[in-house]
Scaffold this motif. Structure first.
Motif, PDB file in Angstrom:
ATOM      1  N   LEU A 175     -65.451   8.130  11.811  1.00 15.73           N
ATOM      2  CA  LEU A 175     -64.085   8.619  12.008  1.00 15.73           C
ATOM      3  C   LEU A 175     -63.718   9.389  10.754  1.00 15.73           C
ATOM      4  O   LEU A 175     -63.737   8.837   9.648  1.00 15.73           O
ATOM      5  N   ILE A 176     -63.370  10.686  10.893  1.00 12.71           N
ATOM      6  CA  ILE A 176     -63.141  11.508   9.705  1.00 12.71           C
ATOM      7  C   ILE A 176     -61.776  12.208   9.722  1.00 12.71           C
ATOM      8  O   ILE A 176     -61.604  13.241   9.075  1.00 12.71           O
ATOM      9  N   ASP A 177     -60.812  11.641  10.432  1.00 12.03           N
ATOM     10  CA  ASP A 177     -59.439  12.123  10.292  1.00 12.03           C
ATOM     11  C   ASP A 177     -58.884  11.498   9.017  1.00 12.03           C
ATOM     12  O   ASP A 177     -58.567  10.306   8.985  1.00 12.03           O
ATOM     13  N   ALA A 178     -58.782  12.297   7.952  1.00  4.59           N
ATOM     14  CA  ALA A 178     -58.352  11.785   6.648  1.00  4.59           C
ATOM     15  C   ALA A 178     -56.860  11.953   6.424  1.00  4.59           C
ATOM     16  O   ALA A 178     -56.392  11.983   5.289  1.00  4.59           O
ATOM     17  N   GLY A 179     -56.097  12.058   7.509  1.00  2.00           N
ATOM     18  CA  GLY A 179     -54.642  12.029   7.398  1.00  2.00           C
ATOM     19  C   GLY A 179     -53.998  13.303   6.923  1.00  2.00           C
ATOM     20  O   GLY A 179     -52.912  13.277   6.339  1.00  2.00           O
ATOM     21  N   SER A 180     -54.627  14.446   7.182  1.00  2.00           N
ATOM     22  CA  SER A 180     -54.030  15.708   6.770  1.00  2.00           C
ATOM     23  C   SER A 180     -52.649  15.893   7.384  1.00  2.00           C
ATOM     24  O   SER A 180     -52.486  15.803   8.603  1.00  2.00           O
ATOM     25  N   ARG A 181     -51.665  16.124   6.525  1.00  4.00           N
ATOM     26  CA  ARG A 181     -50.273  16.366   6.933  1.00  4.00           C
ATOM     27  C   ARG A 181     -49.760  15.283   7.892  1.00  4.00           C
ATOM     28  O   ARG A 181     -48.981  15.547   8.814  1.00  4.00           O
ATOM     29  N   SER A 182     -50.215  14.048   7.647  1.00 10.62           N
ATOM     30  CA  SER A 182     -49.780  12.912   8.462  1.00 10.62           C
ATOM     31  C   SER A 182     -48.662  12.133   7.811  1.00 10.62           C
ATOM     32  O   SER A 182     -48.110  11.213   8.416  1.00 10.62           O
ATOM     33  N   GLY A 183     -48.361  12.452   6.558  1.00 20.59           N
ATOM     34  CA  GLY A 183     -47.415  11.682   5.775  1.00 20.59           C
ATOM     35  C   GLY A 183     -48.097  10.751   4.800  1.00 20.59           C
ATOM     36  O   GLY A 183     -47.450  10.213   3.897  1.00 20.59           O
ATOM     37  N   ALA A 184     -49.404  10.522   4.957  1.00 22.19           N
ATOM     38  CA  ALA A 184     -50.143   9.662   4.035  1.00 22.19           C
ATOM     39  C   ALA A 184     -50.155  10.284   2.643  1.00 22.19           C
ATOM     40  O   ALA A 184     -50.363  11.487   2.496  1.00 22.19           O
TER      41      ALA A 184
END
Length: 267
Positions: free
Chosen positions: A221-230
């Motif tokens: 899993l490589i969704d590293a939270g781009s522009r997610s608020g993280a």
């Protein structure tokens, strides 16, 4: 040939431009996992404000697909755009509540009227992006590798997956009934995005390697939270050989190219 899988971007054109300069990915074929648009400009616990440039991201991805023979998959946020352009009211309403209202302003649409939004997506200058999204595949595969935006339903073969699962599935793909990682039933290395790793295991890493046991074929899993608020949200790139050996991990946070093998936490 080597393959570099790039996780969710969510309008972070500045980070994407930095990532594409990474030495490790030069000469490899890029596989974008979807979700090119939408996103939030703030980071939890910080005063950082990030830019949101959905059209610039799409321009970059379109150029890579057309001139470098790279691959772009369709993500659920991209499908919001597409289905809204087709006049689907549920998609329009879901998109509006999940970043769409802000994205429309960035697209030059200064109205929340479904008629106006749909009309704008079907006229230039936006129609060419709609046409591009409409021809994106839901998966990409070789004999050893499989990439989809979200995952698959383990109850069905790969060639019998339904569209919504490939773009939306989460826990049933990741975990079994005991909440351990689900065994990989297809025997191919899988790479997905869709769910920020920070929402599953916030240990500072930008990827999650999933195996039911050491002999299980890995899934990444490589969704590293781009522009997610993280606070440490960014774009992750995983480079694999044709047989699935890990060759490189790169992570861009706040326009800084970082070693994806290491944790990066921001206060």
């Amino acid at each position: 040939m080597n393959y570099t899988f790039i996780g969710d971007i969510h309008s972070a054109a500045d980070d994407l431009e930095v990532l594409l300069q990474a030495q490790d990915i030069q000469g490899s074929r890029l596989i974008f996992l979807g979700d090119y648009i939408d996103g939030v400009s703030t980071r939890t616990g910080t005063h950082t404000t990030d830019s949101l440039e959905p059209l610039k991201v799409l321009d970059i991805v379109m150029d890579r697909v057309r001139h470098y023979e790279d691959v772009a998959l369709l993500g659920n946020h991209d499908d919001f755009w597409l289905q809204t352009a087709y006049g689907d009211d549920l998609s329009y309403q879901t998109w509006r509540l999940n970043g769409g209202a802000n994205t429309w302003r960035q697209l030059g649409i200064h109205s929340n009227s479904p008629i106006i939004v749909t009309d704008a997506l079907n006229q230039q200058p936006l129609a060419r992006y709609t046409k591009f999204l409409a021809q994106l595949p839901l998966s990409w595969s070789t004999a050893s590798l499989l990439a989809v935006h979200a995952g698959i339903d383990w109850n069905f073969p790969v060639d019998q997956q339904v569209r919504d699962d490939m773009m939306w599935i989460r826990d049933d793909y990741y975990f079994d009934k005991t909440k351990n990682f689900h065994p990989n039933k297809i025997g191919r290395i899988m790479v997905t995005g869709h769910t920020p790793v920070q929402s599953i295991k916030n240990d500072g890493y930008g990827f999650l390697k999933m195996q039911a046991d050491p002999q299980d074929t890995p899934r990444y899993l490589i969704d590293a939270g781009s522009r997610s608020g993280a606070a440490n949200g960014g774009i992750f790139a995983l480079t694999l050989s044709e047989t699935g050996d890990v060759l490189a991990k790169n992570w861009v946070i706040k326009q800084q190219l970082l070693d994806g093998n290491l944790p990066h936490l921001y206060d």
